[in-house]
Design a protein around this motif. Structure first.
Motif, PDB file in Angstrom:
ATOM      1  N   ASP A  34       0.484  -1.205  -0.082  1.00 50.52           N
ATOM      2  CA  ASP A  34      -0.273   0.433  -0.078  1.00 50.52           C
ATOM      3  C   ASP A  34       1.272   1.262   0.127  1.00 50.52           C
ATOM      4  OD1 ASP A  34      -1.649   2.048   0.082  1.00 50.52           O
ATOM      5  OD2 ASP A  34      -2.876   0.339   1.881  1.00 50.52           O
TER       6      ASP A  34
ATOM      7  N   ARG B 107      -2.907   6.874  -4.129  1.00 46.48           N
ATOM      8  CA  ARG B 107      -2.743   5.764  -3.463  1.00 46.48           C
ATOM      9  C   ARG B 107      -2.663   4.737  -4.298  1.00 46.48           C
ATOM     10  NH1 ARG B 107      -6.428   3.013   0.247  1.00 46.48           N
ATOM     11  NH2 ARG B 107      -5.721   1.104   0.871  1.00 46.48           N
TER      12      ARG B 107
ATOM     13  N   LEU C 292       1.444   5.213  -1.068  1.00 50.35           N
ATOM     14  CA  LEU C 292       0.274   6.789  -0.496  1.00 50.35           C
ATOM     15  C   LEU C 292       1.368   8.001  -0.450  1.00 50.35           C
ATOM     16  CD1 LEU C 292      -2.575   8.235  -0.342  1.00 50.35           C
ATOM     17  CD2 LEU C 292      -1.510   8.067   2.926  1.00 50.35           C
TER      18      LEU C 292
END
Length: 167
Positions: free
Chosen positions: A30, A106, A32
């Motif tokens: 993940d 993201r 960002l």
């Protein structure tokens, strides 16, 4: 700030060496970025932006492998890109890449083998299942201009969480 003035490329790759600070996109992750780009009175059409991860950050042409948001000089919108072995899937997000606007970009993979998901400002999620790279990648922010006016990216926040790393 990460800056570029005609004709140059400015960039930031978040790694220590070519073999340190890299990860395999097969692992769930993940990533960002919160940032904005400034055009300092110049034209948006003369600016290239790449925000995400690749195996060759700062390259003036696209790297052979990468997962990133992109705005080419001719684009007005952000595009989501998965690129493997120089073959890419590139999708218009329909979100304008407007100067002086803060964006929350993201990119994630929820589980091994899952699609790559792209989200801008917690909306407009896109899913890519093709051309997902298997090469080592590193986070990057790249800007390139063909104008004689300085352009720059102002990063505010970056986070990369890698889940269930396999060795």
């Amino acid at each position: 700030a990460i800056a570029a003035t005609n004709p140059s490329t400015g960039g930031l790759a978040l790694r220590a060496t070519p073999t340190t600070g890299i990860w395999l996109p097969a692992d769930p992750f993940d990533m960002l970025f919160i940032l904005r780009h400034q055009l300092n009175g110049g034209l948006a059409s003369a600016t290239l932006l790449r925000i995400g991860a690749s195996d060759d950050p700062g390259n003036t042409s696209a790297a052979a492998n990468g997962i990133y948001f992109e705005k080419l000089a001719a684009d007005t919108n952000w595009f989501s890109v998965t690129r493997s072995g120089a073959v890419e899937t590139r999708t218009d997000t329909t979100v304008a890449a407007t100067a002086n606007v803060w964006y929350r970009l993201r990119i994630r993979r929820a589980s091994a083998g899952a699609n790559i998901l792209f989200t801008i400002d917690d909306a407009n999620e896109q899913s890519h299942s093709a051309n997902i790279p298997t090469a080592d990648l590193m986070p990057e922010m790249t800007i390139r201009t063909s104008e004689a006016v300085a352009k720059h990216i102002e990063p505010d926040y970056f986070d990369l969480l890698i889940h269930s790393i396999t060795r």
